[in-house]
Design an enzyme around this catalytic site. Sequence first.
Site, PDB file in Angstrom:
ATOM      1  N   CYS A  52      -8.655   4.799  -0.794  1.00 30.78           N
ATOM      2  CA  CYS A  52      -8.048   3.488  -0.530  1.00 30.78           C
ATOM      3  C   CYS A  52      -9.094   2.365  -0.507  1.00 30.78           C
ATOM      4  O   CYS A  52      -9.626   2.027  -1.550  1.00 30.78           O
ATOM      5  CB  CYS A  52      -7.203   3.518   0.731  1.00 30.78           C
ATOM      6  SG  CYS A  52      -6.079   2.106   0.824  1.00 30.78           S
TER       7      CYS A  52
ATOM      8  N   HIS B  35      -3.395   7.879  -0.847  1.00 31.42           N
ATOM      9  CA  HIS B  35      -3.833   8.592   0.346  1.00 31.42           C
ATOM     10  C   HIS B  35      -3.595  10.094   0.172  1.00 31.42           C
ATOM     11  O   HIS B  35      -2.511  10.598   0.473  1.00 31.42           O
ATOM     12  CB  HIS B  35      -3.094   8.064   1.579  1.00 31.42           C
ATOM     13  CG  HIS B  35      -3.559   6.697   1.959  1.00 31.42           C
ATOM     14  ND1 HIS B  35      -4.700   6.495   2.701  1.00 31.42           N
ATOM     15  CD2 HIS B  35      -3.082   5.472   1.658  1.00 31.42           C
ATOM     16  CE1 HIS B  35      -4.891   5.198   2.864  1.00 31.42           C
ATOM     17  NE2 HIS B  35      -3.924   4.554   2.236  1.00 31.42           N
TER      18      HIS B  35
ATOM     19  N   GLU C 220      -4.649  12.374   1.945  1.00 27.99           N
ATOM     20  CA  GLU C 220      -4.427  13.001   3.255  1.00 27.99           C
ATOM     21  C   GLU C 220      -2.991  12.831   3.752  1.00 27.99           C
ATOM     22  O   GLU C 220      -2.607  13.441   4.740  1.00 27.99           O
ATOM     23  CB  GLU C 220      -5.432  12.442   4.267  1.00 27.99           C
ATOM     24  CG  GLU C 220      -5.160  11.024   4.778  1.00 27.99           C
ATOM     25  CD  GLU C 220      -5.531   9.895   3.798  1.00 27.99           C
ATOM     26  OE1 GLU C 220      -5.909  10.193   2.655  1.00 27.99           O
ATOM     27  OE2 GLU C 220      -5.415   8.726   4.190  1.00 27.99           O
TER      28      GLU C 220
END
Lengths: 258, 204
Positions: B79, B183, B185
Amino acid sequence: MLSKRIISCLDVRDGKLAKSVRFVDTKDIGDPVSQAQKYYEAGLDELVFYDITASSDRRDIMIEVVSQVAAQIFIPFSVGGGLRTVEDCSRVLLAGAEKVNVNSAAVQRPELIAEAARAFGAQAVVLSMDVLRVSPSPKIPSGYEIVIQGGRAPMGLDAIEWARRGEDLGAGELVVNSIDADGTKEGYEINLTRRIAEAVTIPVIASGGGGTPEHLYEVLTDGKADAALVASMLHYGEYTVSEIKAYLTGRGLEIRPV
Amino acid sequence: MITIVDYNAGNLTSVKRALEHLGIANQISADPEVVRRSERIIFPGVGHARAAMEVLQTRGLDSALKEAFGRGTPILGICIGCQIILAHSEEGDTPGLNLIPGVCAHFQFQEKGLKVPHMGWNTVTVTQNHPVLAHLKPGDSFYFVHSYYPQPAEASHVFATCDYGFNFPVAIGVENLFALQFHAEKSGPLGLRVLENFARWTPC
């Protein structure tokens, strides 16, 4: 292309899963952490946890639930219910939530939205609004009024105006929950959702009334919603995430594959 | 051991939780010495480019990252970490680390009526093979939240793109540096695989 999101809402009371029907009866239906894990594995796009614990001194249980969820599921989730200050918001974000969901406290003190947006960024602040259909009046020109306390307290505030104000204050998303439709499984409030989606430029999540995949299709097209919340139709096993997504994909919507 | 660079930029703990879940040894550190000596680095972040750069400079992490890049340490940006590795960001008119030539630009969609930030799940298309994205299939989606996007000067630095109003780069890299606008994650099992691939990646 950006997908329409399918989000499920898990109501949590004293650390246990509950589902409300028209905001009156609630019954416990299991463990929120294992339920979240199941939906994550089933390919749900996002989750919302709503803490409906009555007494504020038992809120730590929710923080524990949030950190357990964050250690096991790797999709975005938001947490709401009882968040009154930036410190309350900070606790759930630190425990691993992606976003906070503010509702009644923001109606009572709108600055909360601005404070949270400044502290965490607009993308982390979701404004949830509970909306009741009323007769249009000079005060409520749209005929949709903001209510709090689970629908018991009308606030004399027009829902369209509140949505715009919420965006101006820094909310990054809106959850539009129709009290009239909630728990009925007869379909979302299409007109309300569309009017709010047309009034703001931030994403709108439709909530309340979803009972069939067709209902989701309606609100994601005619209702102009960016996402739809589903609760009982998933919680009671009437439909699976795959079935809902396969239906919507079949109708031509952009949906993240499971 | 993967070092997650701490520069007050948000989602460090979500990256840490994802690595823990995968059983990958990791530590969060704000110490430039630790970052310099680290065998592998994740450079995550949400927030504002200018604020991020200021913290990096104050902590001496900017030169630590440049040195680590220069000595061949595998680095993964996520990001904001995908944006400030470029020469410049339009966000706050901020000079970046300049590890990849190019700029980070703001989405302009007035006429198309598309919402900014670009938020939600979107399809990522691999345009150039890379070990970190080795498992991706056409149609795979990842989770995005951003208002700015990376624009490397050279096409050879772009590895994947996404369509939101137009096609823009979402995975960029050069040598031992790789970076993702989405993202990983928060992108479910496919995102976790990206992190796992990075943990195993040996840049040539």
